[in-house]
Design a protein around this motif. Structure first.
Motif, mmCIF file in Angstrom:
data_model
loop_
_atom_site.group_PDB
_atom_site.id
_atom_site.type_symbol
_atom_site.label_atom_id
_atom_site.label_comp_id
_atom_site.label_asym_id
_atom_site.label_seq_id
_atom_site.Cartn_x
_atom_site.Cartn_y
_atom_site.Cartn_z
ATOM 1 N N GLU A 160 -30.423 -46.265 32.322
ATOM 2 C CA GLU A 160 -31.148 -45.229 33.048
ATOM 3 C C GLU A 160 -31.553 -44.119 32.084
ATOM 4 O OE1 GLU A 160 -29.439 -45.205 37.600
ATOM 5 O OE2 GLU A 160 -28.408 -43.972 36.112
ATOM 6 N N ILE A 161 -32.825 -43.740 32.149
ATOM 7 C CA ILE A 161 -33.334 -42.612 31.367
ATOM 8 C C ILE A 161 -33.908 -41.596 32.353
ATOM 9 C CG2 ILE A 161 -34.961 -41.855 29.596
ATOM 10 C CD1 ILE A 161 -34.966 -44.724 28.532
ATOM 11 N N ALA A 162 -33.345 -40.404 32.361
ATOM 12 C CA ALA A 162 -33.849 -39.330 33.221
ATOM 13 C C ALA A 162 -34.745 -38.417 32.389
ATOM 14 C CB ALA A 162 -32.705 -38.536 33.824
ATOM 15 N N VAL A 163 -35.939 -38.143 32.898
ATOM 16 C CA VAL A 163 -36.919 -37.332 32.184
ATOM 17 C C VAL A 163 -37.024 -35.968 32.858
ATOM 18 C CG1 VAL A 163 -39.303 -37.163 31.376
ATOM 19 C CG2 VAL A 163 -38.190 -39.423 31.558
ATOM 20 N N VAL A 191 -26.401 -40.796 33.992
ATOM 21 C CA VAL A 191 -27.458 -41.580 33.360
ATOM 22 C C VAL A 191 -27.092 -41.834 31.897
ATOM 23 C CG1 VAL A 191 -29.191 -40.628 34.905
ATOM 24 C CG2 VAL A 191 -28.853 -39.595 32.645
ATOM 25 N N ASP A 192 -27.788 -42.790 31.284
ATOM 26 C CA ASP A 192 -27.505 -43.121 29.888
ATOM 27 C C ASP A 192 -28.144 -42.145 28.922
ATOM 28 O OD1 ASP A 192 -26.135 -45.924 30.104
ATOM 29 O OD2 ASP A 192 -27.857 -46.030 31.450
ATOM 30 N N PHE A 193 -29.363 -41.687 29.262
ATOM 31 C CA PHE A 193 -30.078 -40.767 28.383
ATOM 32 C C PHE A 193 -30.827 -39.744 29.218
ATOM 33 C CE2 PHE A 193 -29.966 -44.924 26.311
ATOM 34 C CZ PHE A 193 -29.375 -44.610 25.089
ATOM 35 N N ILE A 194 -30.865 -38.513 28.727
ATOM 36 C CA ILE A 194 -31.714 -37.468 29.296
ATOM 37 C C ILE A 194 -32.782 -37.164 28.258
ATOM 38 C CG2 ILE A 194 -31.858 -35.108 30.153
ATOM 39 C CD1 ILE A 194 -28.844 -35.356 30.811
ATOM 40 N N THR A 216 -28.644 -35.627 25.749
ATOM 41 C CA THR A 216 -29.996 -35.077 25.804
ATOM 42 C C THR A 216 -30.738 -35.249 24.488
ATOM 43 O OG1 THR A 216 -29.221 -33.418 27.358
ATOM 44 C CG2 THR A 216 -31.328 -33.009 26.306
ATOM 45 N N MET A 217 -31.994 -35.705 24.575
ATOM 46 C CA MET A 217 -32.883 -35.796 23.428
ATOM 47 C C MET A 217 -34.236 -35.220 23.825
ATOM 48 S SD MET A 217 -32.102 -39.613 21.980
ATOM 49 C CE MET A 217 -30.420 -40.224 21.800
ATOM 50 N N THR A 218 -35.038 -34.900 22.831
ATOM 51 C CA THR A 218 -36.359 -34.331 23.080
ATOM 52 C C THR A 218 -37.435 -35.280 22.586
ATOM 53 O OG1 THR A 218 -35.497 -32.090 22.831
ATOM 54 C CG2 THR A 218 -37.869 -32.351 22.664
#
Length: 343
Positions: A160-163, A191-194, A216-218
């Motif tokens: 899951e990637i949340a944007v 989630v796995d990634f934000i 969290t990543m950008t």
């Protein structure tokens, strides 16, 4: 009064709607738990499913992220397919295969962008499991990316990637109808990634850092400095040639301010025309009694191409994903024993 002022500001009406927000949160959590313990059916599939979604209403830039992910997986030897709800599509039967020249009135606008830019098979259906099954039956896909669907729990997902948008973020932090959240903010911890969509690749995200979300990543949203003619996509025009000149700027997207700001930052003098997200354009909406250039988003251009003229242009937008994200996604697939050569 704009509804966004309630969802993303400190409007007093949000406090009055708070009890309904608590009820909404309770229903959402009960529903999610029902899927978790098996009271509601969750469909498992023989290929990995990656969901790119959000916990807020309105657009957060998922579509260009899905395109970038699909292109990344293709380079690594995977054969990705993409599914979407097909929001706004009025097809009489589902699922529907989507092609670069599909009718947006039938399949929606964003799926056509996915088909044009990803080079991958795309299928849409209100029930995403039907769209996934269609791709598995008709294409040789070995990984599926779902554009939106974080709350579509009937579809089992492996990643899951949340944007989130770097400007609007989570609004006032409340669930609907008092705020913009589809699920409580705590959902981000599962989630796995934000992924924070930003126009600045190194932009800090103190809101999420303070609340302890460590994944969290950008990603960098890149608005091009050249516009493309809708009726002749080989015709490019630098925005610099329109500096200090008046133009019509059209946007039927969830958050048009960023689009207008980019044009203004390039020195254009705007006559802004704002329409609802997923708006069904008519010719009269984009033709004006002058000879000024008309600039819109590519999402809008998809729905205007049949009655556009040489004065109509769109602004291309792409996403630059962080290398750390793509590396960790590929590593996660490998740890789950999904390899492109074995699928």
């Amino acid at each position: 009064m704009k509804f966004d002022n309630i969802l993303y500001g400190k409007h007093p009406l949000a406090w009055l709607l708070a009890p309904l927000s608590w009820l909404f949160c309770a229903i959402v959590q009960i529903r999610r738990q029902a899927y978790s313990i098996g009271l509601l059916t969750r469909h498992h599939l023989p290929v990995p499913i990656i969901v790119v979604g959000n916990i807020t209403v309105g657009g957060t830039g998922k579509t260009p992220i899905v395109i970038a992910l699909a292109q990344c997986f293709k380079k690594q030897g995977f054969k990705p397919g993409i599914v979407s709800r097909g929001y706004g599509g009025r097809a009489k039967t589902w699922p529907q295969a989507v092609y670069p020249d599909s009718d947006p009135r039938l399949v929606g606008d964003e799926p056509i962008l996915l088909a044009r830019h990803s080079g991958c098979p795309v299928a849409v259906a209100p029930k995403r499991i039907a769209a996934v099954q269609s791709l598995l039956d008709n294409e040789q896909c070995n990984v599926i990316i779902s554009d939106d669907g974080l709350q579509h729990y009937a579809l089992h997902r492996d990643i899951e990637i949340a944007v989130l948008d770097d400007i609007r973020r989570c609004g006032n932090g409340r669930c609907l109808p008092a705020g913009p959240l589809r699920e409580p903010l705590s959902r981000l911890k599962t989630v796995d990634f934000i992924l924070i969509k930003s126009t600045y690749s190194q932009k800090k995200t103190p809101f999420l850092e303070e609340t302890g979300f460590l994944t969290t990543m950008t990603c960098e949203l890149i608005m091009q400095d050249d516009i493309k003619c809708i009726v002749n996509k080989h015709s490019l025009r630098p925005l610099s040639t329109l500096r200090d000149k008046p133009v019509h700027a059209i946007a039927g997207i969830a958050y048009p301010a960023r689009f207008f700001t980019h044009l203004r930052d390039n020195g254009l003098k705007l006559h802004c025309h704002i329409f609802p997200d997923h708006y069904d354009y008519q010719a009269s909406d984009i033709h004006f009694n002058d000879d000024l250039p008309v600039i819109m988003t590519e999402k809008d251009a998809v729905k205007c191409q049949h009655f556009a003229g040489p004065q109509h242009w769109y602004l291309p937008i792409t996403i630059r994903l962080p290398k750390a994200l793509t590396e960790r996604l590929l590593d996660t697939l490998k740890r789950k024993q999904y390899e492109p050569k074995t699928l």
